[in-house]
Write an enzyme that holds these catalytic residues in place. Structure first.
Site, PDB file in Angstrom:
ATOM      1  CD  GLU A  63     -18.923  -9.908 -70.796  1.00 48.39           C
ATOM      2  OE1 GLU A  63     -18.686  -8.733 -71.336  1.00 48.39           O
ATOM      3  OE2 GLU A  63     -18.677 -10.994 -71.525  1.00 48.39           O
ATOM      4  CE1 TYR A  77     -21.804  -7.307 -71.061  1.00 47.99           C
ATOM      5  CE2 TYR A  77     -21.844  -5.387 -69.878  1.00 47.99           C
ATOM      6  CZ  TYR A  77     -21.056  -6.500 -70.700  1.00 47.99           C
ATOM      7  OH  TYR A  77     -19.585  -6.264 -70.562  1.00 47.99           O
TER       8      TYR A  77
END
Length: 361
Positions: free
Chosen positions: A183, A95
């Protein structure tokens, strides 16, 4: 302003971040090169869990799943396009994001080797597996600055420089594009050691439009043609007002009574019947809308014009749960129009909000 995944990945490619081979389509395809992932292009979170990400091994299977997605809605948003990409040989999912920490007043890089799930879930179960790195906004961020910390997370010596380079490029996007969020989840490390952005989320600062060219993006083009201010939120109650302050107060009162606003929609002063119609139709485009709260304090806006716009739309959507508070210019005429058409009107915004929540419970 939120970007679609395929738009985010176009920016990634411009900045040298590897992305899977793929293409965007709104119809069946004539060929695929091996197993693929088919992803609905919608601006909602939790798309995968909601059935918006499908896999296919053959052309026939791919076209069936493309059609399935194009005929569906994901969390109330109609699927108009899908992104078809190669299926990656995944070894590890990470992530990565860059956001602003408003308390520290600095950009914050978040990285975890536990990707592919919500970062909130990782923070709850394995907080030690999340790297938090603050960047000095007055200084320069370079890849070497984060390499040592990546080693502490268990990345190999071959993976560290590749991941650090992607983090550096993501930060450059955040800085140069006036983003509020960049992201990648998951950032994939493949079996052959490549580091690839398998997904992409970018939110841009609306207030930076004067120095950024947003005309290439879908949401900007849609918003530019709207005759009112509209911001989409994640709730299920449409909120329409006239004036930014009143619309914000309307959102607050809906929250106060236990509801969750789905949008901020300000029709402005002097809105005509046609603008009211377009505003209500815009709210009702979303299939997850459970009700609509309309709060009007009419000055140059006329209550009778607002009422006619509401009535016209409800002829096409007779089952919509609606609560109206309207006061000011031509108030009596507006009330009469609504009451004659079976639409109740309240004297205060508190009573109108309470009544709508009661209807929805």
């Amino acid at each position: 302003m939120k970007l679609h995944e395929y738009e985010a990945k176009e920016i990634f490619k411009e900045y040298g971040i590897p992305v899977p081979k793929g293409f965007i389509t709104s119809e069946k395809v004539k060929e695929i090169d091996g197993p693929v992932v088919i992803k609905a292009q919608v601006l909602v979170g939790g798309r995968g869990k909601a059935g918006g990400v499908l896999f296919a091994d053959t052309l026939e299977e791919a076209n069936k799943k493309i059609q399935k997605l194009l005929n569906s809605s994901i969390k109330g948003e109609k699927v108009e396009k899908v992104l078809v990409e190669e299926k990656l040989p995944i070894k590890k999912e990470c992530y990565l994001s860059v956001v602003i920490d408003r308390e520290e007043k600095k950009p914050l890089i978040l990285f975890s080797t536990e990707g592919g799930v919500d970062i909130e879930e990782v923070a709850q179960k394995n907080p030690e597996k999340i790297l938090r790195y603050y960047v000095d906004p007055q200084g320069e961020f370079l890849p070497y600055m984060i390499r040592g910390t990546l080693k502490d997370l268990g990345l190999s010596s071959q993976e560290i420089p590749k991941v650090a380079d992607v983090i550096y490029r993501v930060y450059k996007i955040f800085e140069e594009k006036d983003a509020t969020l960049v992201e990648i989840n998951p950032l994939v490390i493949t079996e052959d050691g490549k580091v690839i952005a398998a997904d992409g989320v970018i939110h841009l600062d609306d207030d930076a439009y004067f120095r950024q060219d947003y005309s290439r993006f879908e949401e900007y083009r849609k918003r530019k043609n709207l005759p009112f201010a509209y911001v989409e939120l994640e709730g299920d109650i449409g909120v329409i007002g006239n004036g930014a302050g009143l619309t914000l107060a309307s959102m607050d009162i809906i929250k106060e009574y236990g509801g969750n606003p789905a949008c901020f929609l300000d029709i402005g002063g002097g809105a005509s019947e046609d603008i009211v119609k377009k505003a209500l139709e815009k709210v009702l485009e979303r299939e997850d809308i459970r009700g609509v709260f309309i709060n009007i304090m009419a000055g140059i806006t006329r209550c009778d014009e607002v009422a006619r716009g509401i009535v016209d739309v409800l002829k096409k959507h007779p089952n919509v749960k609606l609560s109206v508070r309207m006061t000011g210019t031509n108030e009596e005429e507006g009330r009469k129009i609504l009451i004659e058409n079976g639409i109740s009107i309240e004297d205060s915004m508190e009573e109108a909000a309470r009544k709508l929540i009661e209807m929805l419970d």
